[in-house]
Design a protein around this motif. Structure first.
Motif, PDB file in Angstrom:
ATOM      1  N   TYR A  96       0.834  -1.194   0.000  1.00 36.93           N
ATOM      2  CA  TYR A  96       0.000   0.000   0.000  1.00 36.93           C
ATOM      3  C   TYR A  96       0.876   1.253   0.000  1.00 36.93           C
ATOM      4  CZ  TYR A  96      -4.360  -2.497   0.996  1.00 36.93           C
ATOM      5  OH  TYR A  96      -5.467  -3.313   0.914  1.00 36.93           O
ATOM      6  N   CYS A  97       0.374   2.304  -0.623  1.00 38.60           N
ATOM      7  CA  CYS A  97       1.025   3.612  -0.590  1.00 38.60           C
ATOM      8  C   CYS A  97       1.100   4.082   0.865  1.00 38.60           C
ATOM      9  CB  CYS A  97       0.209   4.597  -1.431  1.00 38.60           C
ATOM     10  SG  CYS A  97       0.841   6.285  -1.439  1.00 38.60           S
ATOM     11  N   SER A  98       2.163   4.799   1.211  1.00 35.89           N
ATOM     12  CA  SER A  98       2.314   5.289   2.591  1.00 35.89           C
ATOM     13  C   SER A  98       1.219   6.282   2.969  1.00 35.89           C
ATOM     14  CB  SER A  98       3.690   5.927   2.778  1.00 35.89           C
ATOM     15  OG  SER A  98       3.882   6.974   1.847  1.00 35.89           O
ATOM     16  N   PHE A  99       0.498   6.837   1.978  1.00 36.18           N
ATOM     17  CA  PHE A  99      -0.591   7.772   2.242  1.00 36.18           C
ATOM     18  C   PHE A  99      -1.952   7.069   2.349  1.00 36.18           C
ATOM     19  CE2 PHE A  99       2.629  10.445   0.162  1.00 36.18           C
ATOM     20  CZ  PHE A  99       2.756  11.447   1.119  1.00 36.18           C
ATOM     21  N   TYR A 100      -1.957   5.744   2.120  1.00 33.11           N
ATOM     22  CA  TYR A 100      -3.194   4.962   2.216  1.00 33.11           C
ATOM     23  C   TYR A 100      -3.579   4.801   3.682  1.00 33.11           C
ATOM     24  CZ  TYR A 100      -6.265   0.860   2.067  1.00 33.11           C
ATOM     25  OH  TYR A 100      -7.321  -0.005   2.226  1.00 33.11           O
ATOM     26  N   PRO A 101      -4.869   4.881   4.046  1.00 36.96           N
ATOM     27  CA  PRO A 101      -6.026   5.113   3.170  1.00 36.96           C
ATOM     28  C   PRO A 101      -6.555   6.546   3.206  1.00 36.96           C
ATOM     29  CG  PRO A 101      -6.783   4.197   5.229  1.00 36.96           C
ATOM     30  CD  PRO A 101      -5.274   4.363   5.363  1.00 36.96           C
ATOM     31  N   ASP A 102      -6.099   7.335   4.192  1.00 31.42           N
ATOM     32  CA  ASP A 102      -6.767   8.616   4.461  1.00 31.42           C
ATOM     33  C   ASP A 102      -6.159   9.844   3.789  1.00 31.42           C
ATOM     34  OD1 ASP A 102      -8.596   7.302   6.168  1.00 31.42           O
ATOM     35  OD2 ASP A 102      -7.168   7.390   7.825  1.00 31.42           O
ATOM     36  N   HIS A 103      -4.934   9.710   3.235  1.00 28.56           N
ATOM     37  CA  HIS A 103      -4.271  10.901   2.705  1.00 28.56           C
ATOM     38  C   HIS A 103      -3.746  10.680   1.283  1.00 28.56           C
ATOM     39  CE1 HIS A 103      -4.506  12.556   6.741  1.00 28.56           C
ATOM     40  NE2 HIS A 103      -3.987  11.429   7.204  1.00 28.56           N
ATOM     41  N   LEU A 104      -4.504   9.960   0.492  1.00 27.40           N
ATOM     42  CA  LEU A 104      -4.064   9.644  -0.869  1.00 27.40           C
ATOM     43  C   LEU A 104      -3.913  10.871  -1.756  1.00 27.40           C
ATOM     44  CD1 LEU A 104      -6.144   6.401  -1.524  1.00 27.40           C
ATOM     45  CD2 LEU A 104      -3.668   6.569  -1.208  1.00 27.40           C
ATOM     46  N   ASP A 105      -4.616  11.961  -1.418  1.00 32.81           N
ATOM     47  CA  ASP A 105      -4.486  13.203  -2.179  1.00 32.81           C
ATOM     48  C   ASP A 105      -3.082  13.796  -2.053  1.00 32.81           C
ATOM     49  OD1 ASP A 105      -7.084  13.009  -3.006  1.00 32.81           O
ATOM     50  OD2 ASP A 105      -7.885  14.406  -1.513  1.00 32.81           O
ATOM     51  N   SER A 106      -2.361  13.379  -1.014  1.00 29.48           N
ATOM     52  CA  SER A 106      -1.007  13.897  -0.788  1.00 29.48           C
ATOM     53  C   SER A 106       0.059  13.134  -1.570  1.00 29.48           C
ATOM     54  CB  SER A 106      -0.670  13.841   0.709  1.00 29.48           C
ATOM     55  OG  SER A 106      -1.572  14.619   1.459  1.00 29.48           O
ATOM     56  N   CYS A 107      -0.316  12.038  -2.227  1.00 24.86           N
ATOM     57  CA  CYS A 107       0.649  11.242  -2.989  1.00 24.86           C
ATOM     58  C   CYS A 107       1.074  12.012  -4.241  1.00 24.86           C
ATOM     59  CB  CYS A 107       0.038   9.897  -3.381  1.00 24.86           C
ATOM     60  SG  CYS A 107       1.133   8.876  -4.396  1.00 24.86           S
ATOM     61  N   ASP A 108       2.377  12.246  -4.387  1.00 19.62           N
ATOM     62  CA  ASP A 108       2.917  13.024  -5.515  1.00 19.62           C
ATOM     63  C   ASP A 108       2.765  12.308  -6.852  1.00 19.62           C
ATOM     64  OD1 ASP A 108       3.677  15.068  -3.850  1.00 19.62           O
ATOM     65  OD2 ASP A 108       5.724  14.339  -3.588  1.00 19.62           O
ATOM     66  N   TYR A 109       2.592  10.977  -6.817  1.00 13.63           N
ATOM     67  CA  TYR A 109       2.613  10.194  -8.048  1.00 13.63           C
ATOM     68  C   TYR A 109       1.226   9.910  -8.628  1.00 13.63           C
ATOM     69  CZ  TYR A 109       7.476   9.486  -6.791  1.00 13.63           C
ATOM     70  OH  TYR A 109       8.790   9.697  -6.463  1.00 13.63           O
ATOM     71  N   GLY A 110       0.184  10.070  -7.808  1.00 14.42           N
ATOM     72  CA  GLY A 110      -1.173   9.852  -8.303  1.00 14.42           C
ATOM     73  C   GLY A 110      -1.352   8.489  -8.944  1.00 14.42           C
ATOM     74  N   LYS A 111      -1.906   8.446 -10.151  1.00 14.98           N
ATOM     75  CA  LYS A 111      -2.163   7.172 -10.831  1.00 14.98           C
ATOM     76  C   LYS A 111      -0.874   6.470 -11.235  1.00 14.98           C
ATOM     77  CE  LYS A 111      -2.636   8.920 -15.588  1.00 14.98           C
ATOM     78  NZ  LYS A 111      -3.526   8.994 -16.768  1.00 14.98           N
ATOM     79  N   TYR A 112       0.262   7.183 -11.218  1.00 11.52           N
ATOM     80  CA  TYR A 112       1.547   6.569 -11.571  1.00 11.52           C
ATOM     81  C   TYR A 112       2.272   5.987 -10.356  1.00 11.52           C
ATOM     82  CZ  TYR A 112       1.061   8.698 -16.185  1.00 11.52           C
ATOM     83  OH  TYR A 112       0.611   9.039 -17.430  1.00 11.52           O
ATOM     84  N   CYS A 113       1.624   6.000  -9.208  1.00 11.83           N
ATOM     85  CA  CYS A 113       2.247   5.458  -7.990  1.00 11.83           C
ATOM     86  C   CYS A 113       2.434   3.948  -8.139  1.00 11.83           C
ATOM     87  CB  CYS A 113       1.372   5.760  -6.776  1.00 11.83           C
ATOM     88  SG  CYS A 113       2.102   5.248  -5.203  1.00 11.83           S
ATOM     89  N   CYS A 114       3.599   3.439  -7.744  1.00  9.80           N
ATOM     90  CA  CYS A 114       3.872   2.001  -7.852  1.00  9.80           C
ATOM     91  C   CYS A 114       3.285   1.226  -6.677  1.00  9.80           C
ATOM     92  CB  CYS A 114       5.377   1.750  -7.941  1.00  9.80           C
ATOM     93  SG  CYS A 114       6.293   2.332  -6.514  1.00  9.80           S
ATOM     94  N   PHE A 115       2.707   1.962  -5.714  1.00  5.58           N
ATOM     95  CA  PHE A 115       2.069   1.335  -4.565  1.00  5.58           C
ATOM     96  C   PHE A 115       0.544   1.401  -4.708  1.00  5.58           C
ATOM     97  CE2 PHE A 115       6.170   2.941  -2.935  1.00  5.58           C
ATOM     98  CZ  PHE A 115       6.722   1.735  -2.550  1.00  5.58           C
ATOM     99  N   ALA A 116      -0.135   0.483  -4.066  1.00  3.91           N
ATOM    100  CA  ALA A 116      -1.591   0.384  -4.203  1.00  3.91           C
ATOM    101  C   ALA A 116      -2.314   1.493  -3.451  1.00  3.91           C
ATOM    102  CB  ALA A 116      -2.063  -0.972  -3.690  1.00  3.91           C
ATOM    103  N   HIS A 117      -3.390   1.992  -4.040  1.00  6.66           N
ATOM    104  CA  HIS A 117      -4.206   3.034  -3.426  1.00  6.66           C
ATOM    105  C   HIS A 117      -5.559   2.505  -2.946  1.00  6.66           C
ATOM    106  CE1 HIS A 117      -2.128   6.961  -5.017  1.00  6.66           C
ATOM    107  NE2 HIS A 117      -1.280   6.111  -4.469  1.00  6.66           N
ATOM    108  N   SER A 118      -5.811   1.211  -3.157  1.00  7.33           N
ATOM    109  CA  SER A 118      -7.074   0.602  -2.706  1.00  7.33           C
ATOM    110  C   SER A 118      -6.901  -0.915  -2.665  1.00  7.33           C
ATOM    111  CB  SER A 118      -8.215   0.954  -3.656  1.00  7.33           C
ATOM    112  OG  SER A 118      -8.007   0.340  -4.923  1.00  7.33           O
ATOM    113  N   GLU A 119      -7.864  -1.605  -2.072  1.00  2.95           N
ATOM    114  CA  GLU A 119      -7.820  -3.071  -2.032  1.00  2.95           C
ATOM    115  C   GLU A 119      -7.952  -3.649  -3.439  1.00  2.95           C
ATOM    116  OE1 GLU A 119     -10.333  -5.120   0.684  1.00  2.95           O
ATOM    117  OE2 GLU A 119      -9.279  -4.372   2.458  1.00  2.95           O
TER     118      GLU A 119
END
Length: 237
Positions: free
Chosen positions: A77-100
């Motif tokens: 999971y992205c380190s911003f998951y689950p409550d702060h995904l808007d803070s992820c600099d990579y958005g849809k290009y993030c190599c980490f998961a943003h949801s189950e």
């Protein structure tokens, strides 16, 4: 598209965020084509030095080469998951998961924690949580090779301890712990032995410190009969 991501130089001539671009902008952002190199970081790249082997090096030269590959991509999971995904600099290009739905591993913490879970699922999947405060001792996922269990219904091993596997050593590469690796027919560490279907809950607990995760039985109702079969007959998934 992992086959093409960060393989070619950027074609855009306007200023933009390279973290949200499928093309590379410099050597630290570039991926070499193919899968001939491992996810292990090159010793020169680790020291911010140029590698003498250049593109022929069989280790990764940056985090993009390490993480944007089939065996790593979306397995945590992205380190911003689950409550702060808007803070992820990579958005849809993030190599980490943003949801189950986004993650590519089996989420075993969603299963019921019954006997079958502890025999066939417990510690058999690498932990997907990227959280610093994560309490690893109470986690059902594996965090290192000493913590990891091969699924006893997928690998042919018994509860007997492997003579090569040293429980006091920190194992960096699995084959360093035992030359037979995943194909060894003995248990690699106490977790593989004590949570094995031929051992789990068949011996009384003498002094419990593990609580509900304990592989020993605490009462007659908690006790399992020793299975009069071998591991080749396991039918669990």
């Amino acid at each position: 598209d992992l086959d093409n991501f960060k393989i070619k130089p950027c074609i855009y001539e306007y200023t933009h965020n390279h973290k949200k671009c499928p093309f590379f902008h410099n050597e630290r952002d570039k991926r070499r084509e193919g899968s001939f190199y491992s996810p292990q970081l090159c010793e020169f790249a680790e020291k911010n030095m140029k590698c003498a082997k250049r593109d022929q090096c069989r280790s990764s030269h940056n985090s993009v080469e390490q993480l944007f590959r089939d065996e790593k991509y979306k397995t945590k999971y992205c380190s911003f998951y689950p409550d702060h995904l808007d803070s992820c600099d990579y958005g849809k290009y993030c190599c980490f998961a943003h949801s189950e739905e986004d993650i590519k591993i089996e989420l075993i913490h969603n299963f019921a924690f019954d006997n079958d879970f502890f025999m066939f699922k417990y510690k058999t999947v690498w932990c997907p949580f990227n959280i610093k405060s994560h309490e690893k001792s109470k986690c059902v996922y594996a965090h290192n090779w000493q913590d990891f269990r091969r699924k006893p219904n997928h690998y042919n091993y018994d509860p007997t301890a492997c003579s090569q596997w040293k429980t006091t050593d920190f194992i960096v590469n699995y084959e360093n712990g035992c030359e037979k690796g995943l194909n060894c027919d003995k248990s690699h560490g106490w977790k593989e032995a004590e949570y094995h279907p031929l051992f789990y809950k068949t011996k009384p607990c003498s002094k419990c410190i593990k609580g509900p995760d304990c592989p020993y039985y605490h009462s007659n109702s908690d006790k399992r009969l020793e299975l009069l079969l071998n591991q080749n007959s396991f039918q669990r998934c």
